[in-house]
Design a protein around this motif. Structure first.
Motif, PDB file in Angstrom:
ATOM      1  N   VAL A  97       0.819  -1.213   0.000  1.00  0.00           N
ATOM      2  CA  VAL A  97       0.000   0.000   0.000  1.00  0.00           C
ATOM      3  C   VAL A  97       0.857   1.269   0.000  1.00  0.00           C
ATOM      4  CG1 VAL A  97      -0.253   0.288   2.510  1.00  0.00           C
ATOM      5  CG2 VAL A  97      -2.090   0.994   0.973  1.00  0.00           C
ATOM      6  N   ASN A  98       2.117   1.150   0.366  1.00  0.00           N
ATOM      7  CA  ASN A  98       2.960   2.340   0.540  1.00  0.00           C
ATOM      8  C   ASN A  98       2.990   3.223  -0.708  1.00  0.00           C
ATOM      9  OD1 ASN A  98       3.738  -0.012   2.088  1.00  0.00           O
ATOM     10  ND2 ASN A  98       5.191   1.322   3.123  1.00  0.00           N
ATOM     11  N   LEU A  99       3.054   2.582  -1.880  1.00  0.00           N
ATOM     12  CA  LEU A  99       3.094   3.353  -3.127  1.00  0.00           C
ATOM     13  C   LEU A  99       1.779   4.116  -3.337  1.00  0.00           C
ATOM     14  CD1 LEU A  99       4.193   4.211  -5.849  1.00  0.00           C
ATOM     15  CD2 LEU A  99       3.805   1.916  -6.714  1.00  0.00           C
ATOM     16  N   HIS A 100       0.657   3.474  -3.021  1.00  0.00           N
ATOM     17  CA  HIS A 100      -0.652   4.131  -3.156  1.00  0.00           C
ATOM     18  C   HIS A 100      -0.735   5.308  -2.183  1.00  0.00           C
ATOM     19  CE1 HIS A 100      -2.582   0.872  -5.581  1.00  0.00           C
ATOM     20  NE2 HIS A 100      -1.536   0.245  -5.088  1.00  0.00           N
ATOM     21  N   GLU A 101      -0.252   5.091  -0.976  1.00  0.00           N
ATOM     22  CA  GLU A 101      -0.287   6.114   0.063  1.00  0.00           C
ATOM     23  C   GLU A 101       0.597   7.309  -0.351  1.00  0.00           C
ATOM     24  OE1 GLU A 101      -1.765   6.951   2.665  1.00  0.00           O
ATOM     25  OE2 GLU A 101      -0.318   8.348   3.540  1.00  0.00           O
ATOM     26  N   THR A 102       1.759   7.009  -0.922  1.00  0.00           N
ATOM     27  CA  THR A 102       2.670   8.072  -1.381  1.00  0.00           C
ATOM     28  C   THR A 102       2.007   8.882  -2.483  1.00  0.00           C
ATOM     29  OG1 THR A 102       4.594   6.783  -0.832  1.00  0.00           O
ATOM     30  CG2 THR A 102       4.903   8.423  -2.547  1.00  0.00           C
ATOM     31  N   SER A 103       1.381   8.174  -3.421  1.00  0.00           N
ATOM     32  CA  SER A 103       0.739   8.851  -4.539  1.00  0.00           C
ATOM     33  C   SER A 103      -0.390   9.765  -4.019  1.00  0.00           C
ATOM     34  CB  SER A 103       0.217   7.766  -5.479  1.00  0.00           C
ATOM     35  OG  SER A 103      -0.779   8.270  -6.275  1.00  0.00           O
ATOM     36  N   ARG A 104      -1.157   9.221  -3.055  1.00  0.00           N
ATOM     37  CA  ARG A 104      -2.253  10.009  -2.482  1.00  0.00           C
ATOM     38  C   ARG A 104      -1.707  11.265  -1.792  1.00  0.00           C
ATOM     39  NH1 ARG A 104      -4.319  11.148   1.791  1.00  0.00           N
ATOM     40  NH2 ARG A 104      -2.820  10.002   3.034  1.00  0.00           N
ATOM     41  N   LYS A 105      -0.593  11.098  -1.085  1.00  0.00           N
ATOM     42  CA  LYS A 105      -0.024  12.230  -0.352  1.00  0.00           C
ATOM     43  C   LYS A 105       0.490  13.299  -1.322  1.00  0.00           C
ATOM     44  CE  LYS A 105       2.825  13.441   3.477  1.00  0.00           C
ATOM     45  NZ  LYS A 105       4.016  13.182   4.242  1.00  0.00           N
ATOM     46  N   ILE A 106       1.220  12.848  -2.345  1.00  0.00           N
ATOM     47  CA  ILE A 106       1.767  13.809  -3.312  1.00  0.00           C
ATOM     48  C   ILE A 106       0.616  14.533  -4.023  1.00  0.00           C
ATOM     49  CG2 ILE A 106       3.054  14.032  -5.491  1.00  0.00           C
ATOM     50  CD1 ILE A 106       4.926  11.825  -4.486  1.00  0.00           C
ATOM     51  N   MET A 107      -0.422  13.801  -4.411  1.00  0.00           N
ATOM     52  CA  MET A 107      -1.552  14.438  -5.100  1.00  0.00           C
ATOM     53  C   MET A 107      -2.232  15.454  -4.189  1.00  0.00           C
ATOM     54  SD  MET A 107      -1.564  13.888  -8.144  1.00  0.00           S
ATOM     55  CE  MET A 107      -2.739  15.207  -8.279  1.00  0.00           C
ATOM     56  N   GLY A 108      -2.315  15.138  -2.889  1.00  0.00           N
ATOM     57  CA  GLY A 108      -2.918  16.076  -1.929  1.00  0.00           C
ATOM     58  C   GLY A 108      -2.121  17.376  -1.882  1.00  0.00           C
ATOM     59  N   LEU A 109      -0.793  17.253  -1.815  1.00  0.00           N
ATOM     60  CA  LEU A 109       0.064  18.450  -1.749  1.00  0.00           C
ATOM     61  C   LEU A 109      -0.087  19.280  -3.019  1.00  0.00           C
ATOM     62  CD1 LEU A 109       3.370  16.857  -0.342  1.00  0.00           C
ATOM     63  CD2 LEU A 109       1.832  18.421   0.863  1.00  0.00           C
ATOM     64  N   VAL A 110      -0.088  18.572  -4.171  1.00  0.00           N
ATOM     65  CA  VAL A 110      -0.152  19.256  -5.465  1.00  0.00           C
ATOM     66  C   VAL A 110      -1.516  19.955  -5.617  1.00  0.00           C
ATOM     67  CG1 VAL A 110      -0.289  18.802  -7.961  1.00  0.00           C
ATOM     68  CG2 VAL A 110       1.556  17.805  -6.614  1.00  0.00           C
ATOM     69  N   SER A 111      -2.586  19.258  -5.260  1.00  0.00           N
ATOM     70  CA  SER A 111      -3.933  19.855  -5.401  1.00  0.00           C
ATOM     71  C   SER A 111      -4.054  21.085  -4.507  1.00  0.00           C
ATOM     72  CB  SER A 111      -5.015  18.861  -5.004  1.00  0.00           C
ATOM     73  OG  SER A 111      -4.981  17.792  -5.868  1.00  0.00           O
ATOM     74  N   ASN A 112      -3.532  20.939  -3.305  1.00  0.00           N
ATOM     75  CA  ASN A 112      -3.603  22.041  -2.361  1.00  0.00           C
ATOM     76  C   ASN A 112      -2.864  23.277  -2.910  1.00  0.00           C
ATOM     77  OD1 ASN A 112      -4.232  23.229   0.024  1.00  0.00           O
ATOM     78  ND2 ASN A 112      -2.379  22.504   1.067  1.00  0.00           N
ATOM     79  N   TYR A 113      -1.634  23.050  -3.387  1.00  0.00           N
ATOM     80  CA  TYR A 113      -0.825  24.173  -3.870  1.00  0.00           C
ATOM     81  C   TYR A 113      -1.433  24.784  -5.138  1.00  0.00           C
ATOM     82  CZ  TYR A 113       2.813  26.812  -6.158  1.00  0.00           C
ATOM     83  OH  TYR A 113       3.478  27.803  -6.820  1.00  0.00           O
TER      84      TYR A 113
END
Ligand code: MRU
Length: 378
Positions: A97-113
């Motif tokens: 799951v780590n890769l999915h979690e990383t992708s979710r986290k990066i997308m969250g940061l990008v969407s926010n910014y």
């Protein structure tokens, strides 16, 4: 310390684990496509390492676009590019799951910014690069904490004052080669060795990919940790022995469901049943990035099935050398031609068989009704 992943200023190289333990060769990963293939082919493997290499490959690719002046200037376009690359990367291997979690986290940061109208393409990329770089550092710190927490738990609950050193059985490879360094279950073993509380480690061969005999044995020899290799089928016989008495089975995880069910390398479930039968503690060491609260139970975890050739063939060094004295690596067939093969890479151990889940923030144990409360770790 062994380093499976090296990264500096947009340059990513990984230790090619297909060539271990014979040759230590680093290969360069410049793009997400190269990372996808390295992950799928298991040149890099282990749940945390897969996620870190995927994120750093995206960082490398974005750094290349910046230095060649071809990164789109609009934040929206860079966001779309990052989204596409992450969607592609998560198709490389499904279970961890780590890769999915990383992708979710990066997308969250990008969407926010990028929701800020003043956002630029350049700064969107920089946010991703910085996040990927920080993962490498954070994973190592977390593993050292997991090691310490596991060491303390084993001293308190798995050994007795009349026999104050631990003998541990581990499965697959969960060490420096599967993470940014130190390891999870192997990190616990390293911490026991550092506190002078380790008597001996047994590591399984871990068929069919042999992560135990090729990779864990390599790390144990490298670190001078007292260790013995067994084939997977010897574990039951080992646990019947009183000298040495195995105090704990310690494994890693690819995904821990909200109820504490654990997906890990094929063979883990069998070891958990054996441990319970023989009254041996069964411990799972994993960072919180491996705990997936959105997956209710092990029934919802997709188990990767791998090519039959991993079961029907085996790769190893021949006992003769070539004319220049170099090792000759051969792949040989070990099964009858035409036989059907089932090759699941992972299995699910039900939480009922898990005594404790060791994380960087503490050790989770079940309540009196036999339930884990993994939400409390977040
Ligand atoms: O197929 P692999 O080698 O990627 O499987 C690795 C494991 O099952 C590990 O035990 C798990 O990823 C934890 S690694 C810290």
């Amino acid at each position: 310390m062994l380093q499976a992943i090296r990264y500096s200023d947009g340059n990513l190289t990984i230790l090619d684990q297909l060539q271990l333990p014979y040759t230590e060769e680093y290969v360069s990963i410049r793009t997400t496509v190269e990372a996808w293939h390295a992950i799928r082919d298991m040149r890099v493997r282990g749940a945390p390492a897969i996620a870190i290499v995927a994120a750093l490959s995206l960082a490398s690719e974005l750094s290349g676009l910046i230095s060649n002046n071809i990164l789109p200037t609009s934040a929206g376009e860079v966001k779309d590019l990052i989204t596409d690359k992450l969607r592609y990367l998560i198709t490389s291997r499904p279970t961890a799951v780590n890769l999915h979690e990383t992708s979710r986290k990066i997308m969250g940061l990008v969407s926010n910014y990028t929701s800020d109208p003043a956002a630029t393409g350049h700064d969107t990329a920089i946010i991703v690069i910085q996040e990927a770089e920080s993962m490498l550092v954070k994973d190592l710190e977390d593993n050292q904490k997991i090691g310490q927490n596991g060491n303390n738990w084993i001293i308190a609950k798995a050994i007795s004052p009349d026999s104050p050193k631990a003998t541990v059985l581990t499965h697959c490879n969960t060490g420096s080669l599967a993470t940014s360094g130190y390891g999870t279950a192997l990190g616990v073993i390293r911490a026991l060795a550092s506190s002078n509380t380790l008597r001996h480690v047994f590591c399984t061969e871990t068929r069919p990919y042999n992560q135990g005999s090729r990779l864990t044995a390599f790390e144990l020899v490298h670190d001078n940790i007292p260790a013995t290799l067994i084939t997977d089928s010897m574990a039951a016989a080992l646990l019947t022995r009183t000298n040495p008495k195995v105090n704990a089975v310690v494994v890693g995880a690819d995904r821990v469901a909200a109820n504490g069910d654990v997906a890990n390398k094929i063979g883990t479930y069998g070891l958990a049943i054996l441990a319970r039968h023989h009254g041996v503690k069964f411990l799972v060491a994993a960072p919180r990035t491996t705990i997936d609260l959105s997956t209710n139970s092990g029934d919802d975890i997709v188990i990767e099935e791998r090519p039959s050739s991993e079961v029907t063939t085996i790769k190893g060094a021949s006992d003769t050398r070539d004319a220049r004295g170099n090792l000759v690596i051969n792949t040989v067939s070990i099964a009858a031609d035409g036989i059907d093969v089932w090759n699941p890479a992972f299995d699910v151990t039900p939480s009922t068989l898990v005594d404790a889940i060791i994380t960087e923030v503490g050790v989770a144990e079940k309540d009196s009704r036999g339930k884990f409360h993994l939400y409390d770790l977040f």
